[in-house]
Design a protein around this motif. Sequence first.
Motif, PDB file in Angstrom:
ATOM      1  N   GLU A  33       1.038  -1.228   0.030  1.00  0.00           N
ATOM      2  CA  GLU A  33      -0.008   0.007  -0.079  1.00  0.00           C
ATOM      3  C   GLU A  33       0.845   1.311  -0.059  1.00  0.00           C
ATOM      4  N   ASP A  36       2.224   1.793  -3.428  1.00  0.00           N
ATOM      5  CA  ASP A  36       1.062   2.244  -4.298  1.00  0.00           C
ATOM      6  C   ASP A  36       0.789   3.529  -4.173  1.00  0.00           C
ATOM      7  N   GLN A  37       0.789   4.022  -2.793  1.00  0.00           N
ATOM      8  CA  GLN A  37       0.048   5.534  -2.542  1.00  0.00           C
ATOM      9  C   GLN A  37       1.325   6.233  -2.107  1.00  0.00           C
ATOM     10  N   PRO A  39       3.748   9.224  -2.047  1.00  0.00           N
ATOM     11  CA  PRO A  39       3.682  10.688  -2.638  1.00  0.00           C
ATOM     12  C   PRO A  39       4.551  10.952  -4.111  1.00  0.00           C
ATOM     13  N   ASN A  55       3.196   2.226  -9.597  1.00  0.00           N
ATOM     14  CA  ASN A  55       2.167   2.389  -8.513  1.00  0.00           C
ATOM     15  C   ASN A  55       1.307   3.428  -8.893  1.00  0.00           C
ATOM     16  N   LYS A  56       0.106   3.631  -8.036  1.00  0.00           N
ATOM     17  CA  LYS A  56      -1.079   4.184  -8.416  1.00  0.00           C
ATOM     18  C   LYS A  56      -0.904   5.862  -8.539  1.00  0.00           C
ATOM     19  N   THR A  57       0.109   6.595  -7.986  1.00  0.00           N
ATOM     20  CA  THR A  57       0.470   7.808  -7.785  1.00  0.00           C
ATOM     21  C   THR A  57       0.896   8.169  -9.094  1.00  0.00           C
ATOM     22  N   ASP A  60      -1.790   7.960 -11.877  1.00  0.00           N
ATOM     23  CA  ASP A  60      -2.910   8.973 -11.552  1.00  0.00           C
ATOM     24  C   ASP A  60      -2.147  10.561 -12.239  1.00  0.00           C
TER      25      ASP A  60
END
Length: 428
Positions: A33, A36-37, A39, A55-57, A60
């Motif tokens: 996590e 993935d989250q 900064p 990763n999700k950052t 996005d």
Amino acid sequence: MCRTDQAHEPSEEREGDAADAAFTSLLEDSAEELYDQAPCGYLSTLMDGTIAKINKTLLDWLGLERSQVLGRKRFTDLLTVGGKLYHETHFAPLLQMRGEVSGIALDLKADKQRMPVLVTSKVKVSEDGEPLLIRTSIFDARDRRAYEAELLRGRQAAEEARRQAEADRERLQEALAVLQQNLLPSELPAIPGLETGSYYHTASPVQLGGDFYDLFPLGSDRWAFFLGDVCGKGPRAAAVTSLTRYTLRAAALHDPDPVTVLTTLNTVLHERYTSGDPRYCTAIFGLLEPDNDHFNVHLASGGHPSALIQRADGTAEYLPTPGGMLIGILPHPEFRTTRTQLLPGDTLLLYTDGLTEARIGPERELYGDDALRAFAAGQPPVGPQALITALTALIAGFGDGLDDDTALLALGVPAAFPASVPAPVSET
């Protein structure tokens, strides 16, 4: 009791193992996590650049789904055209040579717009040293880029302000030069039987000086001259200089007696500047009257350095005017007068104290009156212009030791007979 304790041991061990497994699972979930989250953006690529993990950052930022990226895109596909070019020509070769590259500025194609980032990549190798994959960290540099852009704008604004200030300074210098010229005669008048020379040294190109001089006709074959120094610099001193020059001219046309002229000037300055902003000056005012082959000189001094005469025989002497008071300080000052004759080959020199108060030598000593007299005596007595030329070179040699304005006015009778007097014809 021993049996009871022994009965519980297997159960406690099983509970401990379960707790360890749960904690390990929790750590793994937390690490995933966190990855993935985070900064900042993370991704791992194969050695050919194909993205294997992201990763999700970062997703996005890019405006993409994970399925659109994994195994489908390479890292360079995420970069702008310029970023891809820099990656291929600089980033990738450095990474290949060093195995790690830190803090390189690139641009991502982030959700249909350019996003400045700082990229750090490191090659992970196997136990036998073979490269396996590349791990990359990507940091948002938009705030930094905005800060750099602001710094650049500030630097450009400062440079433009500097250029504008320089242009304004040049215009100011031009305006001051024109104004300074208007405070001095554009040229000295031609006087039969007399040679003249003048020079003005400005100590500061951005400040108006207070030194002044003039030579003008009075009619009836008489001429008036003056030279002086107003205290201070700048526009206020220039205003006093202008008032002084025109007052001296007007007073001389009314009554040319040197003491009377200086007295009139003193009255004008004293009445105008006694309240709040006292202003004063020093000055020499004189009359020239031709007499056969020479000129008679009658002058008065108000607090000014004595005039110097370079004689035709090579000597030099001051015309003493001790005790003459500053002009404009007292309501009824005393002025000193003297008379002399300018014979053929003689030159009368008037100067302001910027010359004699120049600092010279390692000890920064005053140049002084004695040095000036010795200098004049050491010059060939060949006329005012030659003496002015020699003094100009002397002043230039003072360098920054000359920190005040300096005005020079020289009047002399040629060694030959003046044009109005025929030269004698030698008998053969």
